[in-house]
Design a protein around this motif. Sequence first.
Motif, PDB file in Angstrom:
ATOM      1  N   TYR A 171       0.834  -1.205   0.000  1.00  0.00           N
ATOM      2  CA  TYR A 171       0.000   0.000   0.000  1.00  0.00           C
ATOM      3  C   TYR A 171       0.869   1.255   0.000  1.00  0.00           C
ATOM      4  CZ  TYR A 171      -3.256   3.633   1.371  1.00  0.00           C
ATOM      5  OH  TYR A 171      -3.979   4.803   1.395  1.00  0.00           O
ATOM      6  N   ASN A 174       2.349   2.032  -3.371  1.00  0.00           N
ATOM      7  CA  ASN A 174       1.399   2.543  -4.362  1.00  0.00           C
ATOM      8  C   ASN A 174       0.811   3.902  -3.990  1.00  0.00           C
ATOM      9  OD1 ASN A 174       1.662   0.258  -5.998  1.00  0.00           O
ATOM     10  ND2 ASN A 174       0.070  -0.854  -4.871  1.00  0.00           N
ATOM     11  N   HIS A 175       0.726   4.197  -2.689  1.00  0.00           N
ATOM     12  CA  HIS A 175       0.024   5.416  -2.257  1.00  0.00           C
ATOM     13  C   HIS A 175       0.898   6.382  -1.467  1.00  0.00           C
ATOM     14  CE1 HIS A 175      -3.912   3.719  -3.414  1.00  0.00           C
ATOM     15  NE2 HIS A 175      -3.436   2.576  -2.957  1.00  0.00           N
ATOM     16  N   THR A 177       3.545   7.370   1.961  1.00  0.00           N
ATOM     17  CA  THR A 177       3.392   7.364   3.416  1.00  0.00           C
ATOM     18  C   THR A 177       2.926   8.730   3.894  1.00  0.00           C
ATOM     19  OG1 THR A 177       5.218   5.782   3.613  1.00  0.00           O
ATOM     20  CG2 THR A 177       4.569   6.960   5.611  1.00  0.00           C
ATOM     21  N   GLN A 186      -6.146  12.001   2.494  1.00  0.00           N
ATOM     22  CA  GLN A 186      -5.898  11.608   1.106  1.00  0.00           C
ATOM     23  C   GLN A 186      -5.688  10.097   0.983  1.00  0.00           C
ATOM     24  OE1 GLN A 186      -6.326  14.150  -0.923  1.00  0.00           O
ATOM     25  NE2 GLN A 186      -6.507  15.451   0.912  1.00  0.00           N
ATOM     26  N   HIS A 187      -5.865   9.364   2.077  1.00  0.00           N
ATOM     27  CA  HIS A 187      -5.580   7.927   2.071  1.00  0.00           C
ATOM     28  C   HIS A 187      -6.821   7.101   2.393  1.00  0.00           C
ATOM     29  CE1 HIS A 187      -1.127   7.744   1.783  1.00  0.00           C
ATOM     30  NE2 HIS A 187      -1.215   8.999   2.188  1.00  0.00           N
ATOM     31  N   ASN A 188      -6.792   5.874   1.893  1.00  0.00           N
ATOM     32  CA  ASN A 188      -7.841   4.915   2.227  1.00  0.00           C
ATOM     33  C   ASN A 188      -7.613   4.376   3.641  1.00  0.00           C
ATOM     34  OD1 ASN A 188      -8.968   5.123  -0.329  1.00  0.00           O
ATOM     35  ND2 ASN A 188      -7.782   3.414  -1.143  1.00  0.00           N
ATOM     36  N   LYS A 217     -12.419   3.111   3.151  1.00  0.00           N
ATOM     37  CA  LYS A 217     -12.497   2.116   2.088  1.00  0.00           C
ATOM     38  C   LYS A 217     -13.487   1.016   2.439  1.00  0.00           C
ATOM     39  CE  LYS A 217     -11.077   0.017  -1.698  1.00  0.00           C
ATOM     40  NZ  LYS A 217     -11.332   0.581  -3.041  1.00  0.00           N
ATOM     41  N   GLY A 235      -5.764  -0.486   2.548  1.00  0.00           N
ATOM     42  CA  GLY A 235      -5.729   0.800   3.209  1.00  0.00           C
ATOM     43  C   GLY A 235      -4.948   0.760   4.509  1.00  0.00           C
TER      44      GLY A 235
END
Length: 303
Positions: A171, A174-175, A177, A186-188, A217, A235
Amino acid sequence: MPDLNGMMLFAAVVRAKGFSQAAREVGQPKSTISRKVAQLEEQLGVRLLQRDTRNISLTQVGALFFQHCDSISQEIEAAKAIIENTHNDISGALRVAIPVSFSQDVIASLCSNFMRLYPNIELDIQFTDNDVGLVGEGYDIAIKYGPLQSSDLVAKLLFERQPILVASPSYIKNHGTPATPQELAQHNGILLGTTLSAPIWPLGKGGRKTMATFNRKVRVNSASMVKRLAIDAYGIAMLSNTSCKQELASGALVPILQEWPMEPFKVYGVYSSRRQLATNISAFLEFFAKRYGSQESLQSMMS
């Protein structure tokens, strides 16, 4: 044949989550317990515990061996209880409400051991997140998260857990820290809660607190499912450091925003003041407080 005393001390170390606490609980020097456990490992020809400067954890074979040691310990306690309770037998029906988020496997194992120790108690365990009425609905005990509002109920602190934010390396790759609590928006996130729970996490403690929001999520009332979804990179999740200890050690999960440590959450056993402290209620609460942590650690190791 393995040394019985060594087996009992090994089980005590696992339940206490460390040699120092085990030494305080059994009343023996830490060096003696460490030597006995090392001798047991040498006798068996296997490593039961992984040790570092700060923590211990069970090896796979150690987790299996602990199950047997714990069973033997339970049988010894049961034998003692037979003698101790000859003139004051602990018995009767006991109805207990437990939050759905508690691991059912952990509770099942704990209750099985409790009934082995107190065979004359009849248990009625109900998993529910409803705010049950102890008197009106016939419950003797409700396991609840604190803080608790003052009422005619009596609350016994059972244990504390340290919450942490975690995510999988996939995660994060891809997204990214989050560097601040505000960036969590801004995160799941994977929310542990009921339909009434909002996507908010209380971060920080003392005079440094903030309420962080996130993009929900999925919402689920099972801590084990939250952990599974976090490992599968759906997430960021908030879990207790105990429940994901093995995943943190293996790297399946990594901590997030460690510079924002949170207040520990407290778990209470609540009963009506009208019941005072009946012997079966007292026995269950003491057993729950003492045994839940070791059962949780073992289940985490075996999952």
